[in-house]
Design an enzyme around this catalytic site. Structure first.
Site: not given
Ligand code: NAD
Length: 500
Positions: A152, A176, A179-180, A229, A284, A385
């Site tokens: 998001f 994909k 969803e937020r 994440s 991140c 985190e």
């Molecule tokens: P998230 O992991 O909750 O979601 C990321 C994506 O995965 C979304 O599209 C979501 O719909 C999907 N998703 C969520 N839960 C899932 C599941 N159980 N099974 C399959 N798909 C699922 O992350 P977020 O809250 O959207 O973003 C924040 C996180 O992303 C933080 O941990 C941040 O550090 C990380 N991030 C990392 C980087 C990097 O480059 N390393 C960059 C940006 C964000």
């Protein structure tokens, strides 16, 4: 009951209603109001998007690289033209300030600019007379239908780490987004079409685990690029690779800024405030831990506290606002719960952002800038985190102790050192076990022609995003060895080929 606009999918070059009966709500984090509904796509919806991408693949991969690059050139110009409406969409659904949103669009655009160089990036190598009368050359070919799954916190930039390179290399793509924040991707899809991208080359589906898992096991999806994440990154990597796909999965982070006693203190304070509280800490590459080395600790904490108290928090489109809300009520409550925990576990709460009030935005998801001192590695606020505007100061007595602390942390995305010593900087960049390192640079995000990625629990897979590694990820190498027989040759030799 108010009915809200339903965000469609983007399939085959046009908006398409999802067939799923499941929908979620998109909120404006500054007001707390529901603004749209987003479909939680089913396997059937995902199938339709993958089928469109598969159908478009033969034509697109056969298009000359320069023609593909020209689409990216036009797309880049359209991004420039529509920068302001893109930043408005990003800020509306994510909550970050307009200036920050615009900056993230610009960083995404830089990857598009990099992708316009694809004819050059795909050039192979050639060896004449690799054997007698035998020539060899290498080529890179697209992998096929690729998928991107994004978080998001960067609705425009993170998708643009992926699809411009994938598409320029001759692949087709299914995105994909989170969803937020579903709307920015739809706008990018429209702009790609306007830029001349053939229908079906870029598609968007929405949703949660159901949509993601459908992509992970889909037999026609060849490569998956994920950012999010760490627990989800691990799941994506394990499931995707088990189903025979190439996967890069970038995960969470806990980024440290080490401040040496010889650092330019006012500069370090300003830099850390921006890196810790910018985008409400939802980056991140945000700094979340400040490591104070030796006697810099007291003046550093005083400087950070004074500046943190002055950060203006409010709606992302407000005048003079430096920091917006966090993404959801649940995120706000989780962050506040972690602040409770930090105070309960004995850290010194120097600036407390729990009770912030933003007049006129009482239902928004705000957390004020928060600063802890005397944090230790056992505390929950150090281990987890937080992904919110919370800075934790850990005091150590040497650069070696700072390096040990960083190197023991399971995450290894970004790190920064503030110093005036070239020797300390050189030792640091050599010994620190982190993927992206800043020396007097608080958020060392590599520019588009380098690659972005962490180490350890911040990355699953071998290749980082964009730059040369992005091209590598979205292409497969092939080596061709050729012999064109001279009509006068003396027949077939069944012996092992000789290199002379
Ligand atoms: P998230 O992991 O909750 O979601 C990321 C994506 O995965 C979304 O599209 C979501 O719909 C999907 N998703 C969520 N839960 C899932 C599941 N159980 N099974 C399959 N798909 C699922 O992350 P977020 O809250 O959207 O973003 C924040 C996180 O992303 C933080 O941990 C941040 O550090 C990380 N991030 C990392 C980087 C990097 O480059 N390393 C960059 C940006 C964000």
């Amino acid at each position: 009951m108010t009915t809200h606009e339903r965000v469609p999918m983007w399939i085959g070059g046009k908006p398409v209603e999802a067939r799923t009966p499941r929908f979620g709500e998109v909120t404006n984090p500054a007001t707390g109001a529901v603004i749209r509904q987003v479909p939680f796509c089913s396997a059937e919806d995902v199938d339709a998007a993958v089928a469109a991408a598969k159908a478009a693949l033969p034509g697109w991969r056969a298009a000359p690289a320069l023609r593909r690059a020209r689409v990216m050139m036009r797309f880049r110009d359209l991004l420039e033209t529509h920068r302001k409406d893109l930043r408005k969409l990003v800020s509306e659904e994510h909550g970050k300030t307009l200036a920050d949103a615009e900056g993230s669009v610009t960083r995404g655009m830089e990857v598009v600019e990099f992708a316009t160089g694809v004819p050059h990036l795909l050039k192979g190598e050639y060896t004449e007379n690799a054997g007698t009368g035998v020539d060899a050359y290498s080529i890179r070919q697209p992998v096929g239908v690729c998928a991107g799954i994004t978080p998001f916190n960067f609705p425009a930039m993170v998708p643009m780490w992926m699809f411009p390179i994938a598409i320029a290399c001759g692949n087709t793509f299914v995105l994909k987004p989170s969803e937020r924040v579903p709307s920015t991707s739809m706008r990018l899809a429209e702009l790609l079409k306007e830029a001349g991208l053939p229908d079906g080359v870029f598609n968007v589906v929405h949703g949660d685990r159901e949509a993601v898992d459908s992509l992970l096991v889909h037999p026609d999806v060849r490569a998956i690029s994920f950012v999010g994440s760490t627990p989800v990154a691990r799941h994506i990597y394990e499931t995707g690779t088990r189903h025979g796909k190439r996967v890069q999965a970038l995960g969470g982070a806990k980024n440290h800024a080490i401040v040496m006693p010889d650092a330019d203190l006012p500069f370090a304070v300003e830099a850390i405030i921006g890196a810790g509280y910018g985008s409400a800490g939802e980056r991140c590459m945000a700094i979340s831990v400040v490591v104070a080395v030796g006697d810099v600790a007291d003046p550093l904490v005083d400087g950070l506290a004074a500046r943190a108290r002055k950060v203006t928090t409010g709606p992302g489109d407000g005048t003079d606002v430096e920091m917006g809300p966090v993404i959801t009520a649940a995120a706000r409550d989780r962050i506040k719960g972690l602040i409770d925990k930090g105070a309960g576990e004995g850290a010194a709460l120097v600036v407390d952002g729990r009770d912030i009030r933003v007049p006129g935005h009482e239902r928004g998801f705000f957390v004020g800038p928060t600063l802890f001192d005397r944090v230790t590695p056992e505390m929950t606020i150090y281990r987890e985190e937080i992904f919110g505007p919370v800075l934790c100061v850990v005091r150590v007595d040497s650069l070696k102790a700072a390096l040990d602390l960083v190197n023991l942390n399971p995450y290894a995305n970004g790190v920064a050192l503030f110093t005036r010593s070239g020797h300390a900087a050189r030792r640091f960049q050599e010994e620190v076990e982190v993927g992206m390192v800043g020396i007097n640079v608080p958020i060392p995000v590599p520019t588009a022609y380098y690659s972005f990625g962490g180490w350890k629990a911040s990355l699953f897979g071998d290749t980082h995003a964009h730059g040369a590694e992005g091209v590598h990820f979205f292409t497969r190498g092939k080596v061709v060895t050729t012999r064109w027989l001279d009509p006068s040759h003396g027949g077939i030799n069944l012996g092992f080929p000789q290199n002379h």
